[in-house]
Design a protein around this motif. Structure first.
Motif, short mmCIF file in Angstrom:
data_model
loop_
_atom_site.label_atom_id
_atom_site.label_comp_id
_atom_site.label_asym_id
_atom_site.label_seq_id
_atom_site.Cartn_x
_atom_site.Cartn_y
_atom_site.Cartn_z
N PRO A 51 -10.79 81.84 -16.83
CA PRO A 51 -11.17 83.23 -17.11
C PRO A 51 -10.55 84.20 -16.09
N PHE A 52 -10.17 85.37 -16.56
CA PHE A 52 -9.60 86.39 -15.69
C PHE A 52 -10.68 86.97 -14.80
N ARG A 53 -10.40 87.06 -13.49
CA ARG A 53 -11.34 87.59 -12.51
C ARG A 53 -10.83 88.96 -12.04
N LEU A 54 -11.56 89.99 -12.38
CA LEU A 54 -11.11 91.35 -12.12
C LEU A 54 -10.93 91.61 -10.63
N ASP A 55 -11.75 90.98 -9.79
CA ASP A 55 -11.69 91.22 -8.35
C ASP A 55 -10.79 90.23 -7.60
N GLN A 56 -10.04 89.39 -8.34
CA GLN A 56 -9.18 88.41 -7.68
C GLN A 56 -7.80 88.28 -8.32
N ASP A 57 -7.72 88.43 -9.63
CA ASP A 57 -6.48 88.16 -10.36
C ASP A 57 -5.71 89.45 -10.65
N VAL A 58 -4.40 89.28 -10.89
CA VAL A 58 -3.58 90.40 -11.36
C VAL A 58 -3.20 90.12 -12.81
N VAL A 59 -2.89 91.19 -13.54
CA VAL A 59 -2.54 91.06 -14.95
C VAL A 59 -1.31 90.18 -15.08
N PRO A 60 -1.33 89.16 -15.94
CA PRO A 60 -0.21 88.22 -16.06
C PRO A 60 1.00 88.85 -16.73
N GLU A 61 2.15 88.27 -16.49
CA GLU A 61 3.41 88.81 -17.01
C GLU A 61 3.86 87.98 -18.20
N GLN A 62 3.72 88.53 -19.40
CA GLN A 62 3.96 87.79 -20.64
C GLN A 62 5.16 88.35 -21.39
N SER A 63 6.33 88.19 -20.84
CA SER A 63 7.53 88.74 -21.46
C SER A 63 7.78 88.07 -22.81
N GLN A 64 8.10 88.89 -23.82
CA GLN A 64 8.39 88.41 -25.16
C GLN A 64 9.89 88.50 -25.43
N ALA A 65 10.43 87.53 -26.17
CA ALA A 65 11.88 87.43 -26.36
C ALA A 65 12.41 88.42 -27.40
N SER A 66 11.55 88.90 -28.29
CA SER A 66 12.01 89.77 -29.37
C SER A 66 10.85 90.61 -29.88
N ALA A 67 11.19 91.65 -30.65
CA ALA A 67 10.16 92.48 -31.26
C ALA A 67 9.32 91.67 -32.24
N SER A 68 9.95 90.75 -32.96
CA SER A 68 9.20 89.90 -33.90
C SER A 68 8.20 89.03 -33.16
#
Length: 212
Positions: A51-68
């Protein structure tokens, strides 16, 4: 908390900044904007993410390869507007430019394009305090902080694990301000297939990308 970047974006979107930067794209916007979302999408069969922890984690980087891929992987797609950030939570982490903090911001949905549910969402973005100067593009793009209020946005959403909150999928790939009734793809970040689409044609464009 509502920094130079945010004020500059509002000026650009209202056509007050010099230089005619707004056309089919905003040449200066990557240095001005800020957003949030990240990490690779979990492959089928992999262990469930913590689970994401607001006081410990940073937003993950989810790069997508294409608009589709962006369309298919988004948990939801919506048109709406951001309210002012109501919380800034220290993560205990830092970047070379400063402390990493999570901003909590309301997003009011005007229209669902994919998915559905509440007409008010909580969106989390990670930013840097103190704010880096606009010249530090990499830091501002990776940790954009709270989004500017005022304009509508086309937003591609990813739900944070173990929470009711969302982030824009693929950081700046997932956020398209709507200027003059048309979407704006952020230069070198957003996908050109999603640039310059009339708001009334967003559903058709998304459906076409989903099938491609």
């Amino acid at each position: 908390m509502y920094s130079r970047l945010k004020k500059k974006l509002q000026e650009l979107l209202r056509g007050k900044a010099p230089g005619g930067l707004l056309a089919c794209r905003l040449a200066a916007l990557p240095a001005v904007l800020a957003v949030a979302a990240a990490g690779a999408l979990a492959a089928p069969g992999t262990a469930q993410a913590a689970p994401f922890r607001l006081d410990q984690d940073v937003v993950p980087e989810q790069s997508q390869a294409s608009a589709s891929e962006l369309v298919r992987h988004a948990d939801g797609i919506a048109v709406g507007s951001f309210g002012e950030s109501d919380r800034m939570v220290q993560t205990g982490q830092s970047a070379p430019q400063g402390r990493l903090v999570n901003f909590v911001q309301k997003f009011t949905v005007k229209r669902w394009i994919k998915g559905g549910g509440s007409n008010e969402l909580t969106v989390v973005t990670t930013g840097i305090e103190p704010l880096p100067p606009p010249s530090q593009l990499e830091a501002n793009e990776r940790y954009p902080g709270a989004w500017a209020t005022g304009p509508d946005y086309l937003l591609f959403l990813h739900k944070l694990e173990g929470t009711d909150s969302y982030v824009p999928l693929g950081l700046l790939q997932g956020v398209y301000p709507i200027q003059g009734g048309r979407t704006v793809s952020l230069e070198d970040k957003g996908f050109p297939q999603l640039n310059g689409i009339a708001e009334a044609g967003v559903q058709q464009a998304v459906d076409r990308l989903a099938g491609s």
